[in-house]
Design a protein around this motif. Structure first.
Motif, PDB file in Angstrom:
ATOM      1  N   LEU A   4       0.826  -1.211   0.000  1.00  0.00           N
ATOM      2  CA  LEU A   4       0.000   0.000   0.000  1.00  0.00           C
ATOM      3  C   LEU A   4       0.861   1.262   0.000  1.00  0.00           C
ATOM      4  N   ASN A   5       1.991   1.168  -0.696  1.00  0.00           N
ATOM      5  CA  ASN A   5       2.907   2.311  -0.860  1.00  0.00           C
ATOM      6  C   ASN A   5       3.392   2.881   0.470  1.00  0.00           C
ATOM      7  N   ALA A   6       3.592   2.001   1.435  1.00  0.00           N
ATOM      8  CA  ALA A   6       4.137   2.428   2.721  1.00  0.00           C
ATOM      9  C   ALA A   6       5.537   2.990   2.533  1.00  0.00           C
ATOM     10  N   VAL A   7       5.887   3.980   3.344  1.00  0.00           N
ATOM     11  CA  VAL A   7       7.203   4.614   3.249  1.00  0.00           C
ATOM     12  C   VAL A   7       8.221   3.755   3.993  1.00  0.00           C
ATOM     13  N   SER A   8       8.989   2.999   3.240  1.00  0.00           N
ATOM     14  CA  SER A   8      10.066   2.177   3.787  1.00  0.00           C
ATOM     15  C   SER A   8      11.347   2.992   3.834  1.00  0.00           C
TER      16      SER A   8
END
Length: 277
Positions: free
Chosen positions: A37-41
């Motif tokens: 879900l396009n999490a900011v890694s």
């Protein structure tokens, strides 16, 4: 890899968790990890920092559009797995100096935020920091920090400059149980427009094209004057704004080119944007 190494890579690939493409004077930046879900890694954070620096330094680019890949989410927040990993080195995996939002990276040019689907947690950074936001009709906004034992501080500080404080506090305190719909986000002023989801990219491109057609120097100076008003009192901001206005009008060629092009019924030929860094 140090931050300077990341910055020096510029806008050329390869990219692991972004898709970056040029369309004339418009830079499209797509967070590209739809499975998460396009999490900011940590990887995406470093790449976003790199892309903001590269965009701001490139005089051929006049506006950036930020969107998320897939239909489910714009950005679901920070990568929960990385946040929960107590063994990670916080000064490297999530470098505190690596700014993943345009405002924190010191971008001096326009950025349009385009929310498709869920915008949660750290994703709200972009809504708070970009110049304006549009969203799809199925978009929702939620601050989940306190629901997973985290402090919500940075995002709501930015949001409190855009929407009523009570609405910000409600999102923070109620946590994952408070989901702001697209229509409610529009009513609050969190977004400037709600667009049918199948028309969102087209509308974003249209808006970006209009922004790109303006004088780059006039736009940058206008942004500087307006944002100055968010950190200074009205009188100081007005005085600063007048100085910026007169300096541009008296000394910048675009101030003469614009009216001349209008009367000659032609497209203006703007002067190249000088690097302000």
């Amino acid at each position: 890899m140090t931050l300077s190494d990341v910055e020096n890579q510029g806008l050329e690939g390869p990219w692991e968790q972004l898709q970056v493409r040029r369309d004339g004077a418009v830079l499209w930046i797509e967070m590209n990890n739809p499975a998460a879900l396009n999490a900011v890694s940590p990887v995406m954070q470093a790449e976003l920092h790199r892309v903001w620096v590269g965009y701001d330094r490139d005089p051929s680019l006049h506006v950036a559009v930020l969107i998320g890949a897939g239909e489910r989410a714009f950005c679901s927040g920070a990568d929960v797995g990385a946040v929960a990993d107590t063994a990670r080195r916080r000064t490297s995996d999530y470098d505190r100096e690596s700014s993943f939002s345009p405002a924190h990276a010191g971008v001096t040019k326009p950025v349009i935020c385009v929310v498709n689907g869920v915008c949660a947690g750290a994703g709200l950074h972009f809504v708070a920091d970009c110049d304006f936001t549009i969203c799809s009709d199925n978009a929702t906004f939620v601050d989940t920090h306190v629901s997973v034992g985290q402090v919500s501080a940075l995002e709501p500080i930015g949001l409190a400059k855009r929407i009523p404080l009570g609405s910000v506090m409600r999102m923070v305190l109620v946590g994952r149980n408070e989901r702001v719909t697209a229509q409610r986000a529009y009513e609050l002023g969190l977004v400037t427009e709600v667009v049918p989801k199948d028309q969102l990219r087209e509308r974003a491109g249209q808006l970006a094209g209009w922004v790109a057609a303006g004088s780059p120097a006039a736009i940058r100076t206008s942004r500087e004057a307006i944002y100055d008003a968010t950190v200074n009192d009205d009188l100081a901001a007005l005085r600063r704004g007048y100085v910026l206005l007169r300096s541009h009008a008296d000394h910048h060629p675009d101030a003469q080119e614009g009216p001349k092009a209008f009367f000659e019924r032609r497209e203006p030929k703007w002067a190249p944007l000088e690097d302000s860094r």
